[in-house]
Design an enzyme around this catalytic site. Structure first.
Site, PDB file in Angstrom:
ATOM      1  CG  LEU A  54      -1.907  -1.126   1.391  1.00 35.20           C
ATOM      2  CD1 LEU A  54      -2.839  -1.077   2.369  1.00 35.20           C
ATOM      3  CD2 LEU A  54      -2.572  -1.440   0.047  1.00 35.20           C
ATOM      4  CG  ASN A 123       6.334  -5.402   5.996  1.00 38.85           C
ATOM      5  OD1 ASN A 123       5.221  -5.628   5.165  1.00 38.85           O
ATOM      6  ND2 ASN A 123       7.353  -4.941   5.602  1.00 38.85           N
ATOM      7  CD  GLU A 124       0.571  -5.528   6.697  1.00 44.66           C
ATOM      8  OE1 GLU A 124       1.255  -6.563   7.016  1.00 44.66           O
ATOM      9  OE2 GLU A 124      -0.114  -5.651   5.481  1.00 44.66           O
TER      10      GLU A 124
END
Ligand SMILES: CC/C=C\CCC/C=C/C(=O)SCCNC(=O)CCNC(=O)[C@H](O)C(C)(C)COP(=O)(O)OP(=O)(O)OC[C@H]1O[C@@H](n2cnc3c(N)ncnc32)[C@H](O)[C@@H]1OP(=O)(O)O
Length: 248
Positions: A54, A123-124
């Site tokens: 994103l 990996n947020e």
């Protein structure tokens, strides 16, 4: 055999901006409605990068209305990809963190180029943010609960051999064979009658998709509250600054 190729092209890192998300949905819709196409290969035009996920600049320092529009577009792309009647094969020719990985996880099959730099995963947590429940569901449905739990909490990015071992991808092949492999896998999937395959895909995926469909607005409200927090905005700014300073 009616196979289209969607090549993501948003240099330098194929981040999923509002414009990219919108164009992607329109392209998919056209292909779904054109009965000459039965399959799509999703790949990247940016060397070494499938997608950086994103677009962080869409989620940082913008208005509430913008966040809401952006998040609806993210939801829309996920729903379109996850429930697509087309056979979707991801030809992953670069790194794919977070939203980039999610996009490939919505496909029916993943072929990853064998390059140790081409990490993938959600990996947020490393950005100080949280993968939404439907990101989590997509990962759980691919790699199973225990692997997903560990990967999500630690924000793990898997190099190719590990991604293959945990089932995040279906095949790892030399970089110059990613596209040809995707094409031959496509032929195998297209050998199955469409109606039977599509109904089966729907059977497997609809319960997961329905969980979001039933609460899309609530999910947007949750996102708005989360992303607008000062602490989250600060984490995103720090992360973006780190990315920018890497060059300096
Ligand atoms: C309730 C739920 C709430 C929230 C849910 C949110 C879910 C979020 C999902 C996401 O997808 S968040 C995005 C996660 N993505 C990442 O962590 C990847 C970050 N990027 C990188 O690690 C690297 O850029 C790279 C992809 C490995 C490429 O490295 P490279 O060295 O080739 O490029 P560089 O780092 O110099 O970047 C070039 C340029 O691009 C900008 N950039 C990078 N990633 C993004 C991004 N995701 N969004 C926007 N911009 C990005 C970077 O800052 C550089 O910009 P500059 O040229 O202006 O310096």
């Amino acid at each position: 055999m009616g196979v289209a190729v969607i090549k993501l092209k948003n240099p330098p890192v194929n981040s999923l901006s509002l414009e990219v998300l919108t164009e992607f949905v329109i392209s998919l819709e056209k292909l779904e409605n054109d009965k000459t196409f039965r399959g799509v290969i999703v790949t990247s035009d940016c060397p070494g990068i499938f997608s950086a996920g994103l677009d962080l600049t869409e989620m940082c320092g913008k208005s509430q209305a913008h966040y809401a529009e952006y998040w609806r577009a993210v939801q829309e792309l996920w729903l379109r990809l996850y429930l697509s009647n087309l056979v979707l094969i991801a030809a992953i020719n670069g790194v794919s963190p977070a939203g980039g990985c999610l996009m490939s996880l919505t496909c029916d099959y993943r072929v990853l180029a064998d390059n140790p730099k081409y990490n993938m995963g959600l990996n947020e947590t490393l950005l100080g943010i949280v993968a939404p429940s439907w990101f989590k569901d997509t990962l759980v449905n691919t790699v199973g609960h225990r692997t997903a739990e560990r990967a999500l909490q630690l924000g793990l990015l898997f190099p190719p051999a590990e991604a293959l071992r945990v089932g995040m991808v279906d095949q790892v092949v030399p970089e110059d064979q990613v596209h040809s492999t995707a094409l031959s896998v496509m032929a195998q999937w297209l050998a199955v009658p469409d109606h039977a395959r599509q109904l089966t895909k729907n059977l497997m995926r609809k319960p997961t998709a329905d969980r979001l469909v039933k609460q899309r607005d609530a999910d947007i409200q949750y996102f708005l509250r989360f992303i607008s927090r000062d602490s989250i905005q600060k984490s995103l700014r720090v992360y973006l600054d780190k990315l920018r300073q890497k060059k300096g």
